[in-house]
Design a protein around this motif. Structure first.
Motif, PDB file in Angstrom:
ATOM      1  N   ASP A 146       0.888  -1.079  -0.048  1.00  0.00           N
ATOM      2  CA  ASP A 146      -0.064   0.059  -0.157  1.00  0.00           C
ATOM      3  C   ASP A 146       0.927   1.277   0.096  1.00  0.00           C
ATOM      4  O   ASP A 146       0.641   2.147   0.893  1.00  0.00           O
ATOM      5  N   GLU A 147       1.953   1.164  -0.935  1.00  0.00           N
ATOM      6  CA  GLU A 147       3.036   2.371  -0.901  1.00  0.00           C
ATOM      7  C   GLU A 147       3.570   2.797   0.213  1.00  0.00           C
ATOM      8  O   GLU A 147       4.130   3.946   0.362  1.00  0.00           O
ATOM      9  N   LYS A 148       3.926   1.829   1.062  1.00  0.00           N
ATOM     10  CA  LYS A 148       4.352   1.893   2.166  1.00  0.00           C
ATOM     11  C   LYS A 148       5.518   0.725   2.389  1.00  0.00           C
ATOM     12  O   LYS A 148       5.467  -0.420   1.952  1.00  0.00           O
ATOM     13  N   LEU A 149       6.500   1.282   3.168  1.00  0.00           N
ATOM     14  CA  LEU A 149       7.636   0.188   3.374  1.00  0.00           C
ATOM     15  C   LEU A 149       7.474  -0.374   4.839  1.00  0.00           C
ATOM     16  O   LEU A 149       7.721   0.455   5.724  1.00  0.00           O
ATOM     17  N   LEU A 150       6.883  -1.547   4.973  1.00  0.00           N
ATOM     18  CA  LEU A 150       6.631  -2.167   6.335  1.00  0.00           C
ATOM     19  C   LEU A 150       7.714  -3.163   6.807  1.00  0.00           C
ATOM     20  O   LEU A 150       8.000  -3.997   5.969  1.00  0.00           O
ATOM     21  N   SER A 151       7.927  -3.305   7.915  1.00  0.00           N
ATOM     22  CA  SER A 151       8.875  -3.962   8.643  1.00  0.00           C
ATOM     23  C   SER A 151       8.272  -5.597   9.006  1.00  0.00           C
ATOM     24  O   SER A 151       7.354  -5.539   9.357  1.00  0.00           O
ATOM     25  N   ILE A 152       8.970  -6.526   8.301  1.00  0.00           N
ATOM     26  CA  ILE A 152       8.206  -7.763   8.632  1.00  0.00           C
ATOM     27  C   ILE A 152       9.214  -8.678   9.386  1.00  0.00           C
ATOM     28  O   ILE A 152       8.833  -9.828   9.796  1.00  0.00           O
ATOM     29  N   ALA A 153      10.369  -8.088   9.394  1.00  0.00           N
ATOM     30  CA  ALA A 153      11.473  -8.886  10.489  1.00  0.00           C
ATOM     31  C   ALA A 153      12.552  -7.958  11.005  1.00  0.00           C
ATOM     32  O   ALA A 153      12.946  -7.283  10.002  1.00  0.00           O
ATOM     33  N   LYS A 154      13.038  -7.964  12.143  1.00  0.00           N
ATOM     34  CA  LYS A 154      13.826  -7.080  12.679  1.00  0.00           C
ATOM     35  C   LYS A 154      15.016  -7.895  13.344  1.00  0.00           C
ATOM     36  O   LYS A 154      14.634  -9.200  13.917  1.00  0.00           O
ATOM     37  N   ASP A 155      16.008  -7.275  13.701  1.00  0.00           N
ATOM     38  CA  ASP A 155      16.943  -7.605  14.577  1.00  0.00           C
ATOM     39  C   ASP A 155      17.491  -9.119  14.221  1.00  0.00           C
ATOM     40  O   ASP A 155      17.648  -9.924  15.379  1.00  0.00           O
ATOM     41  N   ILE A 156      17.931  -9.218  12.968  1.00  0.00           N
ATOM     42  CA  ILE A 156      18.295 -10.660  12.526  1.00  0.00           C
ATOM     43  C   ILE A 156      19.742 -10.739  12.799  1.00  0.00           C
ATOM     44  O   ILE A 156      20.267  -9.796  12.143  1.00  0.00           O
ATOM     45  N   PRO A 157      20.308 -11.673  13.477  1.00  0.00           N
ATOM     46  CA  PRO A 157      21.680 -11.742  13.748  1.00  0.00           C
ATOM     47  C   PRO A 157      22.655 -12.144  12.836  1.00  0.00           C
ATOM     48  O   PRO A 157      23.675 -12.898  12.760  1.00  0.00           O
ATOM     49  N   TRP A 158      22.556 -11.912  11.635  1.00  0.00           N
ATOM     50  CA  TRP A 158      22.838 -12.125  10.313  1.00  0.00           C
ATOM     51  C   TRP A 158      23.579 -11.004   9.332  1.00  0.00           C
ATOM     52  O   TRP A 158      22.659 -10.331   9.167  1.00  0.00           O
TER      53      TRP A 158
END
Length: 487
Positions: A291-303
């Protein structure tokens, strides 16, 4: 007499407008139906990948209009078509969509070969033309798409597209001493004259780029360019021969290291993978366009994460763990997306000096990389050195990544010279380990390099970001230009 003249002029005017409108042909409409696929389940990605590549290669301004994918799929669902179309079904679908042409067919995978058969129905003369391409490996069909569409464009639409297969040094610009002037600048600006239009560069962007990647983040079949600096992500589109920013995402609490694009969930649009640090820990993230937005689907991935194309054309996701203060822990792994993060499947390299952003995996698990002595080396999977470059490369400033290029088994590397703040791009032939092509000397430091269709013309470009010093004494911030070479 006056009234008769007015009436005559009015009738004449409308007849003229009518004749003009009749004389101007509307664009021909073509519908692309997803190809039926016969083969193992693990090659079903070809169905979507090939169809996504067909649309921009067949689209022709004012002459050929490709009907939107969603409209075609809705019509297919309404007609309850589940397998490959029959000719009668294609005709009914053509009429329902008010199309002039229907492109459909099948993809067949066996142990001996991979085949793509495309059929083009012309509803006007009730004819069907068949186009056939074959490859020894499934991934090889992707490279055959350009040949397929070029044949359709030439034989059916009378359109000839020049395919530049490899760079010819004699046809490239002698130098790019004025990278702040584009080949086709805005109105009122003087154009920079070159012998070939195979090179393009943007106007300066007010940022100090750290990484770039090219992909389709919104699933519309057109490529976008993503750029990162230390704390920001930008999304650009190539419109009217220039880059136009469509979205910016600020992440002030993170230090961005790299950006990669990959369709993680199979929805035909690429997710944005940001490798980054949070404090002194690796804390990468994944963003999705919705919907014209950049949404976070995962955070703080240790790689630390990198998407890499192997010599067989297959793309894989690689990861490397991080130590404190941004250091790399020995060991590079193949990663698998599990919906909210990544899990490691296989360790592909355990060499202590191999870092995920300065190496490239070749056939037979060979490793092409920058060693601790700042030379390019080719090593076996066991770490035995098979070749070493004669040229010395500057540590920490040599490459963001090394993309493969389908040109005599070539690999792209670039050299930065910090003394005079210049750089150059080389293409090495991995068979003979010699330089097959060298760019002009560039004013600025190359921070990253990718291969992709940045301008959506159906042909891939070698694209790199060039960081330049700011000559304004009131500011010590630099700027970036994006340079693209067709190959």
């Amino acid at each position: 007499m006056g009234l008769k003249r007015v009436l005559f002029c009015t009738i004449f005017f409308y007849l003229f407008v009518l004749c003009v409108s009749i004389g101007k042909e509307r664009p021909k409409r073509i519908a692309i139906v997803p190809f039926a696929i016969y083969g193992p389940k693990n090659v079903h990605y070809l169905r979507e990948g090939i169809c996504a590549m067909l649309a921009p290669r067949l689209r022709w301004e004012d002459k050929i209009e490709v009907i939107e994918k969603d409209i075609v799929e809705k019509a297919i669902t309404q007609q309850k078509i589940k397998a490959v179309l029959t000719e009668d079904q294609a005709k009914k679908l053509c009429k329902k969509l008010n199309a002039d042409y229907i492109l459909y067919g099948r993809i067949e995978i066996s142990n001996e070969k991979a085949t793509i058969e495309a059929r083009l129905l012309n509803i006007k003369d009730d004819s069907v033309k068949t186009f056939l391409k074959q490859s020894k490996k499934p991934d090889g069909l992707i490279s055959k798409v350009h040949e397929l569409t070029e044949e359709i464009n030439k034989k059916v639409f009378g359109r000839h597209i020049i395919n530049v297969k490899s760079p010819d040094p004699n046809n490239w610009p002698k130098e790019i001493s004025r990278p702040d002037i584009t080949i086709n600048p805005p109105k009122g600006k003087k154009a920079y004259k070159v012998k070939s239009l195979q090179c393009w560069h943007s106007y300066p962007l007010p940022l100090e780029t750290r990484g770039i990647d090219i992909g389709d983040i919104d699933g519309d079949g057109k490529m976008e360019l993503t750029i990162i600096d230390e704390h920001n992500l930008w999304v650009y589109r190539f419109i009217d021969n220039r880059l136009v920013m469509i979205k910016k995402r600020e992440v002030p609490e993170y230090l961005l290291v790299a950006v990669d694009l990959y369709d993680l969930n199979g929805d035909r649009s690429d997710e944005i993978i940001l490798s980054c640090l949070k404090g002194d820990k690796v804390a990468s993230m994944v963003l999705s366009w919705k919907d014209e937005k950049l949404l976070s689907i995962a955070k703080d991935i240790p790689w630390y994460i990198r998407v890499m194309r192997l010599t067989n054309g297959k793309r894989l996701i690689f990861g490397q763990r991080g130590e404190k203060k941004g250091l790399f822990r020995p060991g590079i792994f193949i990663l698998h997306w599990k919906g909210d993060g990544f899990e490691s499947r296989e360790e592909i390299c355990s060499l202590s000096n191999a870092k995920i952003y300065n190496c490239l995996f070749l056939e037979k698990r060979q490793l092409f990389m920058l060693d601790n002595e700042n030379y390019l080396v080719l090593s076996s999977k066991d770490g035995e050195r098979e070749w070493k470059s004669k040229r010395h490369y500057l540590k920490g400033e040599t490459m963001g990544r090394m993309p493969l290029i389908d040109w005599d088994g070539g690999v792209v590397v670039y050299q930065n010279y910090s003394k005079n703040f210049t750089s150059e791009v080389n293409i090495l032939n991995l068979t003979e380990m010699d330089i097959k092509w060298r760019s002009p000397r560039l004013a600025g430091i190359i921070t990253d390099c990718q291969i992709g269709d940045i301008d959506n013309d159906g042909r891939a470009e070698l694209v790199f970001s060039l960081l330049r010093r700011n000559m304004n004494i009131l500011s010590n911030k630099g700027n970036t230009i994006i340079v693209a070479y067709e190959y």
